[in-house]
Design a protein around this motif. Structure first.
Motif, PDB file in Angstrom:
ATOM      1  N   LEU A  77       6.681  16.526  10.592  1.00 47.92           N
ATOM      2  CA  LEU A  77       6.115  15.381  11.408  1.00 47.92           C
ATOM      3  C   LEU A  77       4.993  14.768  10.885  1.00 47.92           C
ATOM      4  CD1 LEU A  77       6.292  17.316  14.840  1.00 47.92           C
ATOM      5  CD2 LEU A  77       7.686  15.394  14.265  1.00 47.92           C
ATOM      6  N   THR A  78       4.240  15.382  10.060  1.00 45.18           N
ATOM      7  CA  THR A  78       3.151  14.863   9.302  1.00 45.18           C
ATOM      8  C   THR A  78       3.493  13.851   8.151  1.00 45.18           C
ATOM      9  OG1 THR A  78       2.789  16.783   7.770  1.00 45.18           O
ATOM     10  CG2 THR A  78       1.721  17.036   9.822  1.00 45.18           C
ATOM     11  N   ASN A  79       4.535  14.206   7.471  1.00 47.70           N
ATOM     12  CA  ASN A  79       5.050  13.368   6.745  1.00 47.70           C
ATOM     13  C   ASN A  79       5.464  12.201   7.036  1.00 47.70           C
ATOM     14  OD1 ASN A  79       5.802  12.616   4.059  1.00 47.70           O
ATOM     15  ND2 ASN A  79       7.643  13.767   4.136  1.00 47.70           N
ATOM     16  N   GLN A  80       6.096  12.060   8.144  1.00 46.04           N
ATOM     17  CA  GLN A  80       6.682  10.856   8.908  1.00 46.04           C
ATOM     18  C   GLN A  80       5.479  10.188   9.332  1.00 46.04           C
ATOM     19  OE1 GLN A  80       9.166  12.523  12.297  1.00 46.04           O
ATOM     20  NE2 GLN A  80      11.041  12.390  10.752  1.00 46.04           N
ATOM     21  N   THR A  81       4.264  10.849   9.998  1.00 45.03           N
ATOM     22  CA  THR A  81       3.111   9.643  10.247  1.00 45.03           C
ATOM     23  C   THR A  81       2.627   9.109   9.059  1.00 45.03           C
ATOM     24  OG1 THR A  81       1.927  11.920  10.331  1.00 45.03           O
ATOM     25  CG2 THR A  81       2.919  11.208  12.493  1.00 45.03           C
ATOM     26  N   GLN A  82       2.450  10.140   7.995  1.00 46.21           N
ATOM     27  CA  GLN A  82       1.697   9.394   6.866  1.00 46.21           C
ATOM     28  C   GLN A  82       2.690   8.181   6.233  1.00 46.21           C
ATOM     29  OE1 GLN A  82       1.861  12.732   4.082  1.00 46.21           O
ATOM     30  NE2 GLN A  82      -0.129  13.365   4.796  1.00 46.21           N
ATOM     31  N   TYR A 100       5.253 -10.916  -5.142  1.00 46.57           N
ATOM     32  CA  TYR A 100       4.407  -9.949  -4.665  1.00 46.57           C
ATOM     33  C   TYR A 100       3.154  -9.857  -5.308  1.00 46.57           C
ATOM     34  CZ  TYR A 100       8.893  -8.290  -2.444  1.00 46.57           C
ATOM     35  OH  TYR A 100       9.989  -8.202  -1.797  1.00 46.57           O
ATOM     36  N   SER A 101       2.196  -9.511  -4.755  1.00 47.33           N
ATOM     37  CA  SER A 101       0.942  -9.053  -5.169  1.00 47.33           C
ATOM     38  C   SER A 101       0.758  -7.792  -5.728  1.00 47.33           C
ATOM     39  CB  SER A 101      -0.224  -9.104  -4.023  1.00 47.33           C
ATOM     40  OG  SER A 101      -1.432  -8.801  -4.609  1.00 47.33           O
ATOM     41  N   TYR A 102       0.859  -7.744  -7.126  1.00 50.41           N
ATOM     42  CA  TYR A 102       0.834  -6.417  -8.051  1.00 50.41           C
ATOM     43  C   TYR A 102      -0.135  -5.524  -7.488  1.00 50.41           C
ATOM     44  CZ  TYR A 102       4.864  -7.938 -10.841  1.00 50.41           C
ATOM     45  OH  TYR A 102       6.296  -8.090 -10.800  1.00 50.41           O
ATOM     46  N   ASN A 103      -1.508  -5.986  -7.372  1.00 49.13           N
ATOM     47  CA  ASN A 103      -2.772  -5.437  -7.048  1.00 49.13           C
ATOM     48  C   ASN A 103      -2.581  -4.713  -5.617  1.00 49.13           C
ATOM     49  OD1 ASN A 103      -3.889  -5.767  -9.503  1.00 49.13           O
ATOM     50  ND2 ASN A 103      -4.657  -7.921  -8.740  1.00 49.13           N
ATOM     51  N   LYS A 104      -1.915  -5.051  -4.552  1.00 52.33           N
ATOM     52  CA  LYS A 104      -2.183  -4.761  -3.342  1.00 52.33           C
ATOM     53  C   LYS A 104      -0.902  -3.531  -3.428  1.00 52.33           C
ATOM     54  CE  LYS A 104      -3.249  -8.614  -0.511  1.00 52.33           C
ATOM     55  NZ  LYS A 104      -2.944  -9.638   0.483  1.00 52.33           N
ATOM     56  N   ILE A 105       0.335  -3.985  -4.113  1.00 53.20           N
ATOM     57  CA  ILE A 105       1.259  -2.874  -4.210  1.00 53.20           C
ATOM     58  C   ILE A 105       0.486  -1.434  -5.029  1.00 53.20           C
ATOM     59  CG2 ILE A 105       3.279  -2.152  -5.398  1.00 53.20           C
ATOM     60  CD1 ILE A 105       4.424  -5.073  -4.618  1.00 53.20           C
ATOM     61  N   GLU A 123      -1.263   6.533  -1.856  1.00 51.94           N
ATOM     62  CA  GLU A 123       0.020   7.359  -1.239  1.00 51.94           C
ATOM     63  C   GLU A 123       0.045   8.590  -2.154  1.00 51.94           C
ATOM     64  OE1 GLU A 123       2.797   8.452   1.240  1.00 51.94           O
ATOM     65  OE2 GLU A 123       1.500   6.951   1.461  1.00 51.94           O
ATOM     66  N   PHE A 124      -0.023   8.401  -3.665  1.00 46.01           N
ATOM     67  CA  PHE A 124       0.396   9.572  -4.409  1.00 46.01           C
ATOM     68  C   PHE A 124      -0.736  10.188  -5.096  1.00 46.01           C
ATOM     69  CE2 PHE A 124       4.009   6.500  -5.283  1.00 46.01           C
ATOM     70  CZ  PHE A 124       4.876   6.927  -4.193  1.00 46.01           C
ATOM     71  N   CYS A 125      -1.990   9.737  -4.625  1.00 52.26           N
ATOM     72  CA  CYS A 125      -3.246  10.314  -5.163  1.00 52.26           C
ATOM     73  C   CYS A 125      -3.264  10.351  -6.840  1.00 52.26           C
ATOM     74  CB  CYS A 125      -3.493  11.764  -4.909  1.00 52.26           C
ATOM     75  SG  CYS A 125      -3.610  11.931  -2.818  1.00 52.26           S
ATOM     76  N   CYS A 126      -2.971   9.428  -7.478  1.00 48.33           N
ATOM     77  CA  CYS A 126      -3.159   9.088  -8.622  1.00 48.33           C
ATOM     78  C   CYS A 126      -3.850   7.878  -9.039  1.00 48.33           C
ATOM     79  CB  CYS A 126      -1.884   9.147  -9.315  1.00 48.33           C
ATOM     80  SG  CYS A 126      -0.889   7.940  -8.812  1.00 48.33           S
ATOM     81  N   ASN A 127      -4.116   7.438 -10.332  1.00 50.08           N
ATOM     82  CA  ASN A 127      -4.817   6.447 -10.800  1.00 50.08           C
ATOM     83  C   ASN A 127      -3.527   5.464 -11.442  1.00 50.08           C
ATOM     84  OD1 ASN A 127      -6.908   4.484 -10.981  1.00 50.08           O
ATOM     85  ND2 ASN A 127      -7.974   5.709 -12.519  1.00 50.08           N
ATOM     86  N   GLN A 131      -0.576   7.086 -13.276  1.00 46.15           N
ATOM     87  CA  GLN A 131      -0.812   8.468 -13.994  1.00 46.15           C
ATOM     88  C   GLN A 131       0.168   9.278 -13.602  1.00 46.15           C
ATOM     89  OE1 GLN A 131      -4.941   9.892 -13.436  1.00 46.15           O
ATOM     90  NE2 GLN A 131      -5.566   8.373 -15.325  1.00 46.15           N
ATOM     91  N   GLY A 132       0.772  10.219 -14.320  1.00 48.33           N
ATOM     92  CA  GLY A 132       1.509  11.162 -13.849  1.00 48.33           C
ATOM     93  C   GLY A 132       3.277  10.826 -14.046  1.00 48.33           C
ATOM     94  N   ASP A 133       3.893  11.672 -13.789  1.00 42.26           N
ATOM     95  CA  ASP A 133       5.568  11.393 -13.528  1.00 42.26           C
ATOM     96  C   ASP A 133       5.752  11.088 -12.002  1.00 42.26           C
ATOM     97  OD1 ASP A 133       8.229  11.079 -13.877  1.00 42.26           O
ATOM     98  OD2 ASP A 133       8.682  12.989 -14.492  1.00 42.26           O
ATOM     99  N   GLN A 134       5.886   9.853 -11.690  1.00 48.14           N
ATOM    100  CA  GLN A 134       5.919   9.634 -10.232  1.00 48.14           C
ATOM    101  C   GLN A 134       7.190   8.635 -10.110  1.00 48.14           C
ATOM    102  OE1 GLN A 134       3.780  10.280  -8.130  1.00 48.14           O
ATOM    103  NE2 GLN A 134       1.664  10.846  -9.494  1.00 48.14           N
ATOM    104  N   ARG A 135       8.045   8.957 -10.907  1.00 46.23           N
ATOM    105  CA  ARG A 135       9.623   8.092 -10.829  1.00 46.23           C
ATOM    106  C   ARG A 135      10.092   7.932  -9.492  1.00 46.23           C
ATOM    107  NH1 ARG A 135      11.925  10.168 -16.341  1.00 46.23           N
ATOM    108  NH2 ARG A 135      11.094  12.248 -15.350  1.00 46.23           N
TER     109      ARG A 135
END
Length: 121
Positions: free
Chosen positions: A1-6, A62-67, A74-78, A94-98
């Motif tokens: 449920l917490t994942n859905q609210t996020q 699309y605005s790349y900066n907003k995305i 969302e993914f806690c990365c830079n 940063q990181g493998d976020q594919r």
């Protein structure tokens, strides 16, 4: 449920930033001429265990900066947006976020699942 609210919380942020008119235009443009525009999600190896995820091929509307801001949150990365002479604007994270990036783009309505190519699996 917490994942859905996020997911609901970041979806509401994106609804404000991405008007629904973009979704209609995306359907019209993909239907014509039979040429598909793909969104490429790649992972590049850096030093040691460090890696970099790149996203290219998003629509110019699309605005790349907003995305990028929403992806970072969302993914806690830079990350950053890089201007490439051949490829145009490319989002780097940063990181493998594919997998994360692919599901995010589909849920946000930025790209369809069929138009996303994940490289390196």
């Amino acid at each position: 449920l917490t994942n859905q609210t996020q997911q609901a919380s970041f979806m509401s942020d994106l609804d404000v930033q991405l008007p629904s008119a973009f979704e209609e235009n995306a359907e019209d443009s993909s239907a014509g001429a039979g040429s598909k525009e793909y969104v490429h999600v790649r992972s590049q190896q850096r030093n040691g265990r460090k890696s970099l995820t790149t996203v290219q091929g998003l629509k110019k509307d699309y605005s790349y900066n907003k995305i990028l801001k929403d992806l970072k949150k969302e993914f806690c990365c830079n990350g950053t947006v890089v201007q490439d002479p051949e490829l145009g604007q490319v989002i780097q994270l940063q990181g493998d976020q594919r997998k994360n990036v692919a599901t995010f783009l589909v849920q946000a309505g930025i790209a369809k699942k069929e138009s996303i190519k994940i490289h390196g699996f």
